[in-house]
Design a protein around this motif. Structure first.
Motif, short mmCIF file in Angstrom:
data_model
loop_
_atom_site.label_atom_id
_atom_site.label_comp_id
_atom_site.label_asym_id
_atom_site.label_seq_id
_atom_site.Cartn_x
_atom_site.Cartn_y
_atom_site.Cartn_z
N ILE A 63 0.84 -1.20 0.00
CA ILE A 63 0.00 0.00 0.00
C ILE A 63 0.87 1.25 0.00
CG2 ILE A 63 -1.67 1.35 1.34
CD1 ILE A 63 -2.77 -1.32 2.38
N PHE A 64 1.90 1.21 0.83
CA PHE A 64 2.78 2.37 0.95
C PHE A 64 3.49 2.66 -0.37
CE2 PHE A 64 7.10 4.00 1.95
CZ PHE A 64 6.71 5.26 2.33
N PHE A 65 4.08 1.61 -0.97
CA PHE A 65 4.83 1.82 -2.22
C PHE A 65 3.90 2.29 -3.34
CE2 PHE A 65 8.11 -1.18 -0.38
CZ PHE A 65 9.05 -0.17 -0.19
N SER A 66 2.66 1.77 -3.35
CA SER A 66 1.78 2.23 -4.42
C SER A 66 1.37 3.68 -4.22
CB SER A 66 0.55 1.33 -4.59
OG SER A 66 0.38 0.53 -3.47
N SER A 67 1.16 4.09 -2.94
CA SER A 67 0.79 5.50 -2.75
C SER A 67 1.94 6.42 -3.13
CB SER A 67 0.30 5.77 -1.33
OG SER A 67 1.05 5.06 -0.41
N VAL A 68 3.15 5.96 -2.87
CA VAL A 68 4.32 6.74 -3.28
C VAL A 68 4.32 6.91 -4.80
CG1 VAL A 68 6.81 6.53 -3.55
CG2 VAL A 68 5.80 6.23 -1.31
N LEU A 69 4.00 5.84 -5.48
CA LEU A 69 3.98 5.86 -6.94
C LEU A 69 2.86 6.77 -7.45
CD1 LEU A 69 5.51 4.43 -9.28
CD2 LEU A 69 3.57 2.85 -9.41
N ILE A 70 1.69 6.65 -6.81
CA ILE A 70 0.56 7.48 -7.23
C ILE A 70 0.88 8.96 -7.05
CG2 ILE A 70 -1.84 8.09 -6.66
CD1 ILE A 70 -2.18 5.09 -5.88
N LEU A 71 1.49 9.28 -5.91
CA LEU A 71 1.88 10.68 -5.66
C LEU A 71 2.82 11.18 -6.75
CD1 LEU A 71 2.53 10.80 -1.82
CD2 LEU A 71 0.94 12.23 -3.09
N PHE A 72 3.73 10.31 -7.16
CA PHE A 72 4.71 10.64 -8.18
C PHE A 72 3.99 11.05 -9.47
CE2 PHE A 72 7.84 9.88 -11.44
CZ PHE A 72 9.02 10.32 -10.84
N ASP A 79 1.75 14.28 -9.24
CA ASP A 79 2.50 15.53 -9.15
C ASP A 79 2.55 16.26 -10.49
OD1 ASP A 79 4.46 17.13 -7.36
OD2 ASP A 79 5.47 16.92 -9.29
N PHE A 80 2.56 15.51 -11.56
CA PHE A 80 2.67 16.14 -12.88
C PHE A 80 1.40 16.91 -13.24
CE2 PHE A 80 5.93 12.97 -12.93
CZ PHE A 80 6.96 13.59 -13.61
N PHE A 81 0.31 16.63 -12.53
CA PHE A 81 -0.96 17.24 -12.92
C PHE A 81 -1.40 18.36 -11.99
CE2 PHE A 81 -0.91 12.87 -14.43
CZ PHE A 81 -1.10 13.07 -15.79
N VAL A 82 -0.60 18.62 -10.96
CA VAL A 82 -1.02 19.64 -10.00
C VAL A 82 -0.26 20.92 -10.26
CG1 VAL A 82 -1.06 20.28 -7.57
CG2 VAL A 82 -1.61 17.95 -8.26
N THR A 100 -4.53 24.59 0.28
CA THR A 100 -4.60 24.69 -1.18
C THR A 100 -4.14 23.34 -1.73
OG1 THR A 100 -2.33 25.45 -1.35
CG2 THR A 100 -4.03 27.14 -1.12
N LEU A 101 -4.58 23.02 -2.91
CA LEU A 101 -4.21 21.74 -3.51
C LEU A 101 -2.69 21.63 -3.61
CD1 LEU A 101 -5.06 19.11 -4.82
CD2 LEU A 101 -5.15 20.31 -7.03
N SER A 102 -2.10 22.75 -4.00
CA SER A 102 -0.64 22.76 -4.16
C SER A 102 0.06 22.45 -2.85
CB SER A 102 -0.23 24.14 -4.69
OG SER A 102 1.10 24.41 -4.39
N HIS A 103 -0.38 23.08 -1.76
CA HIS A 103 0.28 22.87 -0.48
C HIS A 103 0.09 21.44 0.02
CE1 HIS A 103 0.61 23.99 4.06
NE2 HIS A 103 1.74 23.49 3.60
N VAL A 104 -1.15 20.95 -0.08
CA VAL A 104 -1.43 19.59 0.38
C VAL A 104 -0.58 18.59 -0.40
CG1 VAL A 104 -3.20 17.79 0.51
CG2 VAL A 104 -3.76 20.14 1.15
N MET A 105 -0.54 18.80 -1.69
CA MET A 105 0.19 17.88 -2.56
C MET A 105 1.70 17.89 -2.26
SD MET A 105 -0.17 15.81 -5.04
CE MET A 105 1.15 14.87 -5.78
#
Lengths: 80, 603
Positions: free
Chosen positions: A19-28, A31-34, B449-454
């Motif tokens: 679960i942890f490794f997948s959330s790390v991957l998902i965050l990765f 990030d490109f979309f935020v 903000t979304l940016s800060h949370v992220m």
């Protein structure tokens, strides 16, 4: 026999890690979309925070273990 | 508006001294009610109150209620309430009395409107806190307490020197913006710096806090450093030097925390690290930054208190606190583990936890000012704090290698206290508006903000990833039964040698002086004084005695009638005659006359 606890079962530990490794991957990926409100240009670099956090902690541990500890470690009764 | 009120500090301090007269049962109710009464009293005092009291030629401001002091006032009451519930198992009165005197002194310090009142409460802080360290009753707590006392006495003297110089220069005892300029302000600055645990001055904290009683450490973590933060925010906002001091404070302790074995000492290092963020905020000095510093102080008192409480519960049940002796406690203390994780998440500034809404204000203020280096170090410290306080504390105590402790869950009153602190950590992190509404300046900052949370989540997860990978690969430093020397080495080793050398030299000098002056010289003077008359006479009569009644040079033949007797006298004879008082009257008279002549000639 003693009661089995949640992390006594290696499968649960494994599950947690997955679960942890997948959330790390998902965050990765996320990030490109935020879009980021930034003070500094490098905050716009993709996964800047991820890399910074990871590198910071690796450096922290390496410096503590291989630089600081040899310098400051003493026996427990050093001051007595 | 009436400026008179019941000083909030007095409720605690006077209330503390009633505690010994109560039975154990009544005491439990009383100590829990006392902070509530104090809090209700505080709510009735309007903002802007200045309570003056005449004292000699000065007018003291015993109570000053403004937005800056009030924010600290609220949290000091809340944490006293929580902590006193946490220590309800304690049988002896000492901890309650010391705790309330200490908390009362902290409240007195932040509400003091003049430098005299401020100083008196500031010193009372030291007295109350050292009692909490000594209350542990171990040899190491006794000596740590003495070191603590010496360091704080030195800091207090510096503060006093600054205050006296300032009052002489300005003629005013008002406690307001001071700013770094003349020597007086530097003395005050450094005096506050000792309590604020600045680098190299911080070792009283990491040395003594882990030695206090389990409840004492919770009290200690709340007050001393935070009153210092308040004092800096009052007297030195916007002082650039504070930014650099704060940066150093945020950065260096995390390295120590990684290799430290005593988990309460890990927390002590992370306390210095968190205060670093506040000091940076005060140094930046913008409204956002000061708000951030105050909000973070408010939250830090709660989550650091919560973490210390959870570690205290672990000590209470297992008697151990070193990481090498702990592990797997989630099995027997699940609630304590859960509360500890809440504290850990809060200090690490996870979204929805309290650190998230306060630490970011300081970061953002640094960003607004384009302080690249400061910002990067703070970001590093944010990752680092998660690493040691957020992961290491819960992991080594409650998970990791099972040390085999099969103990009971923490007592109910401890769970209630931890539960309240945990609730407030989550509440402040989720519903941050009430917290923002009590800050000194209008808080326009928006943490969610979304940016800060992220970005924050990313930072923390990748720090956790580093921890996991390092642990799995075995690079993560294993905990060791060892201590790590810090700046206190300077006063515990070389200073000790210096002390021994100096005492050797000075004691030697002392002995020598004793020998010369007390034993030899005084004896000689004494002997001389008792035999002085006869000695002087024999000296004066020396020519006569040598002459044996005149003869060769015939100068003394005028001594006609007594010369015959004199001829037979020796100086020993004179001595014994004088000492017995049996000299012939004529000789006495002659001597007296001669003596007067001698005196007349020489004087």
């Amino acid at each position: 026999m003693e009661k089995k606890h949640i992390f006594d079962n290696p499968r649960n530990v494994k599950l947690l890690l997955i679960i942890f490794f997948s959330s790390v991957l998902i965050l990765f990926i996320l990030d490109f979309f935020v879009h980021k409100h930034a003070h500094f240009p490098w905050e716009h670099w993709p996964v800047f925070y991820a890399v910074y956090g990871f590198v910071a902690c690796v450096l922290l541990v390496l410096v503590s273990r291989f630089v600081l500890r040899p310098l400051v470690k003493r026996k427990e009764d050093y001051y007595e | 508006m009436s400026n008179n009120c019941i000083p909030p500090a007095m409720i605690f301090i006077i209330g503390a001294f009633i505690i010994p007269f109560l039975s154990e049962k009544k005491r439990s109710v009383y100590v829990v009610l006392l902070p509530v009464i104090g809090f209700l009293n505080l709510l009735t005092i309007p903002v802007g109150t200045m309570m003056h009291v005449g004292f000699m030629d000065y007018q003291l401001t015993l109570v000053r209620i403004d937005r800056l002091s009030l924010a600290f006032g609220y949290i000091f009451h809340i944490v006293s309430f929580i902590t006193v519930i946490y220590i309800l198992h304690v049988k002896k009165n000492l901890e309650y009395v010391a705790g309330f005197v200490y908390a009362g002194a902290a409240i007195g310090t932040i509400f003091a409107g003049d430098l005299f009142t401020f100083f008196v409460f500031w010193e009372t802080l030291t007295i109350g806190s050292v009692m909490l360290i000594w209350a542990r009753g171990t040899k190491s707590s006794a000596s740590a307490g003495f070191r603590y006392l010496l360091v704080h006495a030195t800091g207090g003297l510096s503060l006093l020197a600054g205050i006296v110089m300032r009052v002489i220069q300005t003629g005013s005892i008002e406690f307001n913006l001071i700013g770094l300029s003349d020597p007086a302000s530097w003395f005050i600055f450094m005096g506050i710096g000792v309590n604020c645990a600045w680098p190299f001055l911080h070792t009283w904290l990491t040395d003594a806090y882990p030695e206090a009683t389990i409840g004492g450490t919770v009290f200690l973590s709340a007050f001393t450093t935070k009153t210092a933060v308040y004092a800096l925010a009052r007297a030195f906002p916007g002082t650039e030097l504070l930014i650099w001091i704060g940066v150093a404070m945020a950065a260096f302790p995390i390295f120590y925390a990684v290799i430290e074995n005593d988990l309460r000492r890990v927390l002590a290092y992370s306390l210095v690290n968190q205060v670093g963020f506040m000091v940076v905020g005060i140094g930046i000095g913008t409204e956002l930054a000061i708000n951030g510093a105050v909000a973070h102080a408010f939250n830090d008192i709660l989550f650091k208190g919560l973490l210390f409480m959870s570690m205290g519960a672990v000590i209470y049940r297992t008697g151990k606190i070193n990481a090498t002796d702990l592990g797997g406690l989630y099995k027997s203390m699940p609630w304590t583990a859960a509360f500890c994780i809440v504290g850990a998440a809060s200090i690490s500034a996870f979204p929805l936890f309290s650190g998230f809404v306060s630490k970011s204000m300081v970061m953002s203020a640094a960003g607004d000012k384009h302080m690249v280096f400061v910002w990067l170090v703070l970001l590093f410290a944010s990752a680092g704090v998660f690493h040691h306080a957020g992961i290491k504390i819960p992991f080594f105590a409650f998970f990791g290698h099972d040390a085999g402790h099969r103990v009971k869950e923490a007592p109910r009153h401890m769970l209630i206290a931890m539960g309240m602190a945990a609730f407030l950590c989550i509440f402040n992190g989720t519903f941050y508006k009430p917290l923002y509404s009590i800050l000194p300046y209008p808080a326009l900052y928006e943490p969610y903000t979304l940016s800060h949370v992220m970005t924050q989540t990313e930072l923390l997860f990748y720090s956790a990833l580093a921890f996991t990978l390092l642990l799995l690969s075995g690079i993560y430093p294993a905990e060791m039964r060892a201590i790590n020397i810090d700046a206190d080495w300077f006063y515990r080793k070389p200073l000790k040698v210096l002390d021994e050398t100096v005492s050797y030299i000075l004691n030697g000098l002392n002995k020598l002086c004793d020998l010369i002056f007390v034993q030899k010289f005084t004896g000689a003077v004494n002997n001389f004084a008792t035999a002085a008359t006869s000695k002087i006479v024999s000296i004066l009569l020396l020519p006569v005695l040598l002459n044996k009644g005149g003869g060769e040079n015939g100068k003394i033949t005028s001594f006609n009638e007594s010369s015959a007797n004199m001829a037979g006298l020796s100086s020993e004879r004179i001595e014994s005659d004088f000492s017995h008082g049996t000299s012939p009257v004529g000789i006495f008279a002659a001597c007296a006359g001669l003596f007067i002549v001698v005196l007349y000639v020489f004087l």
